[in-house]
Design a protein around this motif. Structure first.
Motif, mmCIF file in Angstrom:
data_model
loop_
_atom_site.group_PDB
_atom_site.id
_atom_site.type_symbol
_atom_site.label_atom_id
_atom_site.label_comp_id
_atom_site.label_asym_id
_atom_site.label_seq_id
_atom_site.Cartn_x
_atom_site.Cartn_y
_atom_site.Cartn_z
ATOM 1 N N VAL A 193 0.859 -1.184 0.000
ATOM 2 C CA VAL A 193 0.000 0.000 0.000
ATOM 3 C C VAL A 193 0.897 1.236 0.000
ATOM 4 O O VAL A 193 1.835 1.339 0.804
ATOM 5 N N ALA A 194 0.628 2.178 -0.910
ATOM 6 C CA ALA A 194 1.499 3.345 -1.071
ATOM 7 C C ALA A 194 0.681 4.638 -0.993
ATOM 8 O O ALA A 194 -0.485 4.634 -0.587
ATOM 9 N N ASP A 195 1.305 5.744 -1.360
ATOM 10 C CA ASP A 195 0.694 7.066 -1.387
ATOM 11 C C ASP A 195 0.319 7.514 0.025
ATOM 12 O O ASP A 195 1.194 7.724 0.847
ATOM 13 N N GLU A 196 -0.961 7.661 0.322
ATOM 14 C CA GLU A 196 -1.397 8.095 1.646
ATOM 15 C C GLU A 196 -2.765 7.495 1.960
ATOM 16 O O GLU A 196 -3.494 7.072 1.072
ATOM 17 N N ILE A 197 -3.085 7.451 3.229
ATOM 18 C CA ILE A 197 -4.446 7.143 3.679
ATOM 19 C C ILE A 197 -4.812 8.246 4.654
ATOM 20 O O ILE A 197 -4.208 8.381 5.721
#
Length: 253
Positions: A193-197
């Protein structure tokens, strides 16, 4: 830390070269955009909150065995992440009808879905991130069938984790989007899981009142976006509950 070479600047974040090979520094901006950047503003403190909230969610996922790119938070606006090859898809998980799904299918917003629905959009701002099917993904080689099986599994595990976490603090997880990256350990590929949450990438409604606590506050001019994100941070214990709205939120380390 010393400012490093800029790699990429998006609508909400800037990526810089990391201090070590295979790492990236992810900087969270205060910029808010909606409707494919047709609506824009700068919301002071938003980047600080999203940095801290994304750290909280990514750390939680790492702790339950869902791999992410997150390594550590560096300061109030920056975090160190693992470099990865981003699959050019937005993975959207929907638990209730809202947004484009409600419009496309003529559903009343808030209608519970029979089961979580996973959708895919091709990442291209110029095209408006169009909805695509697994047939498109396979035909254009964006991801293999094994990748798609792994992406679906990761998306549903993230959904289980976030849904339970939010329900415990009186928030309904309506939907969210994530990005997935490829990393290589020798010849072996893994998906993470990448980027942002963050509330930028989720729809969050108060279970009792239906109050929106996500970027729809900005999209629909429903009040202060920072107040909404602060409330999420307070409920999750990321920010002291006695704190009131501040331009520069004080967060718990």
């Amino acid at each position: 830390m010393a400012r490093r070479k800029k790699i990429y600047e998006g609508k909400a974040k800037i990526l810089y070269e990391g201090p070590e090979p295979g790492t990236i520094v992810q900087y969270f901006k205060d910029d808010a955009t909606a409707f494919n950047a047709q609506k824009k503003d700068v919301i002071e403190g938003k980047g600080v909150l999203n940095n801290r909230l994304s750290e909280f969610f990514m750390t939680g996922l790492n702790n339950i065995g869902v791999p992410t790119h997150f390594l550590k938070r560096l300061n109030m606006r920056e975090q160190l992440v693992r470099a990865c090859e981003i699959i050019p898809l937005e993975i959207i998980v929907r638990n209730f009808a809202a947004g484009s799904l409600a419009k496309r299918l003529g559903l009343e917003e808030g209608t519970p879905l029979p089961r979580p629905i996973v959708e895919y959009c091709y990442k291209d701002d110029k095209l408006g991130d169009p909805l695509v099917t697994e047939e498109h993904i396979a035909a254009f080689g964006w991801a293999s069938q094994q990748d798609m099986d792994d992406i679906l599994s990761l998306a549903l595990r993230v959904n289980d984790y976030l849904s339970g976490l939010m329900y415990g603090v009186g928030i309904r997880l309506v939907d969210f989007k994530i990005e997935i990256g490829r990393v290589y350990d020798g010849d072996y590929q893994r998906l993470i899981v990448a980027d942002e949450i963050s509330p930028d990438s989720m729809r969050l409604w108060d279970i009792e009142t239906g109050k929106k606590l996500d970027k729809d506050v900005f999209r629909r001019d429903l009040g202060s976006l920072t107040d909404a994100y602060t409330e999420v941070a307070q409920r999750l214990g990321v920010m002291p509950k006695q704190a009131t709205h501040m331009a520069k939120p004080k967060l718990i380390n």
